[in-house]
Motif scaffolding. Structure first.
Motif, PDB file in Angstrom:
ATOM      1  N   UNK A   1      -9.937   6.461   5.223  1.00  0.00           N
ATOM      2  CA  UNK A   1      -9.670   6.919   3.856  1.00  0.00           C
ATOM      3  C   UNK A   1      -8.248   7.436   3.658  1.00  0.00           C
ATOM      4  N   UNK A   2      -7.626   7.927   4.705  1.00  0.00           N
ATOM      5  CA  UNK A   2      -6.320   8.573   4.579  1.00  0.00           C
ATOM      6  C   UNK A   2      -5.257   7.710   3.904  1.00  0.00           C
ATOM      7  N   UNK A   3      -5.133   6.413   4.242  1.00  0.00           N
ATOM      8  CA  UNK A   3      -4.116   5.616   3.550  1.00  0.00           C
ATOM      9  C   UNK A   3      -4.353   5.523   2.038  1.00  0.00           C
ATOM     10  N   UNK A   4      -5.605   5.483   1.611  1.00  0.00           N
ATOM     11  CA  UNK A   4      -5.862   5.409   0.172  1.00  0.00           C
ATOM     12  C   UNK A   4      -5.551   6.735  -0.503  1.00  0.00           C
ATOM     13  N   UNK A   5      -5.782   7.848   0.179  1.00  0.00           N
ATOM     14  CA  UNK A   5      -5.417   9.148  -0.390  1.00  0.00           C
ATOM     15  C   UNK A   5      -3.895   9.237  -0.512  1.00  0.00           C
ATOM     16  N   UNK A   6      -3.196   8.820   0.531  1.00  0.00           N
ATOM     17  CA  UNK A   6      -1.726   8.846   0.520  1.00  0.00           C
ATOM     18  C   UNK A   6      -1.173   7.953  -0.585  1.00  0.00           C
ATOM     19  N   UNK A   7      -1.739   6.757  -0.726  1.00  0.00           N
ATOM     20  CA  UNK A   7      -1.280   5.840  -1.773  1.00  0.00           C
ATOM     21  C   UNK A   7      -1.569   6.400  -3.161  1.00  0.00           C
ATOM     22  N   UNK A   8      -2.725   7.041  -3.322  1.00  0.00           N
ATOM     23  CA  UNK A   8      -3.073   7.630  -4.617  1.00  0.00           C
ATOM     24  C   UNK A   8      -2.147   8.794  -4.948  1.00  0.00           C
ATOM     25  N   UNK A   9      -1.797   9.587  -3.936  1.00  0.00           N
ATOM     26  CA  UNK A   9      -0.848  10.684  -4.155  1.00  0.00           C
ATOM     27  C   UNK A   9       0.513  10.147  -4.596  1.00  0.00           C
ATOM     28  N   UNK A  10       0.964   9.081  -3.948  1.00  0.00           N
ATOM     29  CA  UNK A  10       2.257   8.477  -4.299  1.00  0.00           C
ATOM     30  C   UNK A  10       2.218   7.902  -5.706  1.00  0.00           C
ATOM     31  N   UNK A  11       1.112   7.260  -6.053  1.00  0.00           N
ATOM     32  CA  UNK A  11       0.983   6.682  -7.394  1.00  0.00           C
ATOM     33  C   UNK A  11       0.982   7.775  -8.460  1.00  0.00           C
ATOM     34  N   UNK A  12       0.293   8.872  -8.192  1.00  0.00           N
ATOM     35  CA  UNK A  12       0.250   9.983  -9.149  1.00  0.00           C
ATOM     36  C   UNK A  12       1.633  10.615  -9.301  1.00  0.00           C
ATOM     37  N   UNK A  13       2.339  10.757  -8.198  1.00  0.00           N
ATOM     38  CA  UNK A  13       3.692  11.324  -8.242  1.00  0.00           C
ATOM     39  C   UNK A  13       4.625  10.401  -9.031  1.00  0.00           C
ATOM     40  N   UNK A  14       4.524   9.094  -8.773  1.00  0.00           N
ATOM     41  CA  UNK A  14       5.356   8.123  -9.489  1.00  0.00           C
ATOM     42  C   UNK A  14       5.025   8.130 -10.985  1.00  0.00           C
ATOM     43  N   UNK A  15       3.749   8.200 -11.309  1.00  0.00           N
ATOM     44  CA  UNK A  15       3.336   8.222 -12.710  1.00  0.00           C
ATOM     45  C   UNK A  15       3.832   9.491 -13.403  1.00  0.00           C
ATOM     46  N   UNK A  16       3.793  10.605 -12.691  1.00  0.00           N
ATOM     47  CA  UNK A  16       4.290  11.864 -13.262  1.00  0.00           C
ATOM     48  C   UNK A  16       5.789  11.768 -13.544  1.00  0.00           C
ATOM     49  N   UNK A  17       6.515  11.095 -12.665  1.00  0.00           N
ATOM     50  CA  UNK A  17       7.950  10.909 -12.881  1.00  0.00           C
ATOM     51  C   UNK A  17       8.192  10.052 -14.120  1.00  0.00           C
TER      52      UNK A  17
END
Length: 133
Positions: free
Chosen positions: A63-79
């Protein structure tokens, strides 16, 4: 160009969900009642708990890679929201929902492991109370 970024974001979110779907949660073992169990039953339960913990650790690692990818996507979307890009708020909502789901799935695995370990420890204490010596 902005549309391309949102397409890429959508692909990341979609692949994150796909990665998480490839991970299979282990089934929690049945733990016998300690005060009514034999030593052999408790040892078998101990073995089952250890196997569950190993499988659950592998599941969480999956699960860890999907959590990491979701965190990156959320950060990118926030930007993108901060840049006031068109459609950024909808993308951010989707990214945050994906992150929340990934975190909930991971946290549920942690909670299940804690629950199994707690139940087993309780039953071991009950076994020792019923079978002193």
């Amino acid at each position: 160009m902005k549309s391309l970024k949102f397409v890429v974001l959508g692909l990341v979110l979609g692949s994150t969900a796909s990665m998480a779907q490839d991970c299979v949660a282990p089934t929690a073992p049945q733990i016998p009642e300690g005060e009514k169990s034999s030593l052999e039953q408790m040892l078998a339960a101990q073995k089952a708990v250890k196997e569950f913990q190993a499988a659950n650790l592998a599941y969480m690692s999956c699960l860890e890679p999907s959590v990491t990818a979701a965190e990156a996507a959320a950060k990118d979307a926030a930007a993108k929201v901060a840049e006031k890009a068109a459609g950024a708020e909808d993308a951010a909502k989707a990214a945050n929902a994906g992150l929340l789901k990934a975190q909930e799935t991971y946290n549920a695995a942690v909670s299940m492991e804690e629950e199994v370990a707690g139940k087993f420890n309780t039953e071991i204490r009950d076994y020792k109370t019923a079978n002193p010596g």
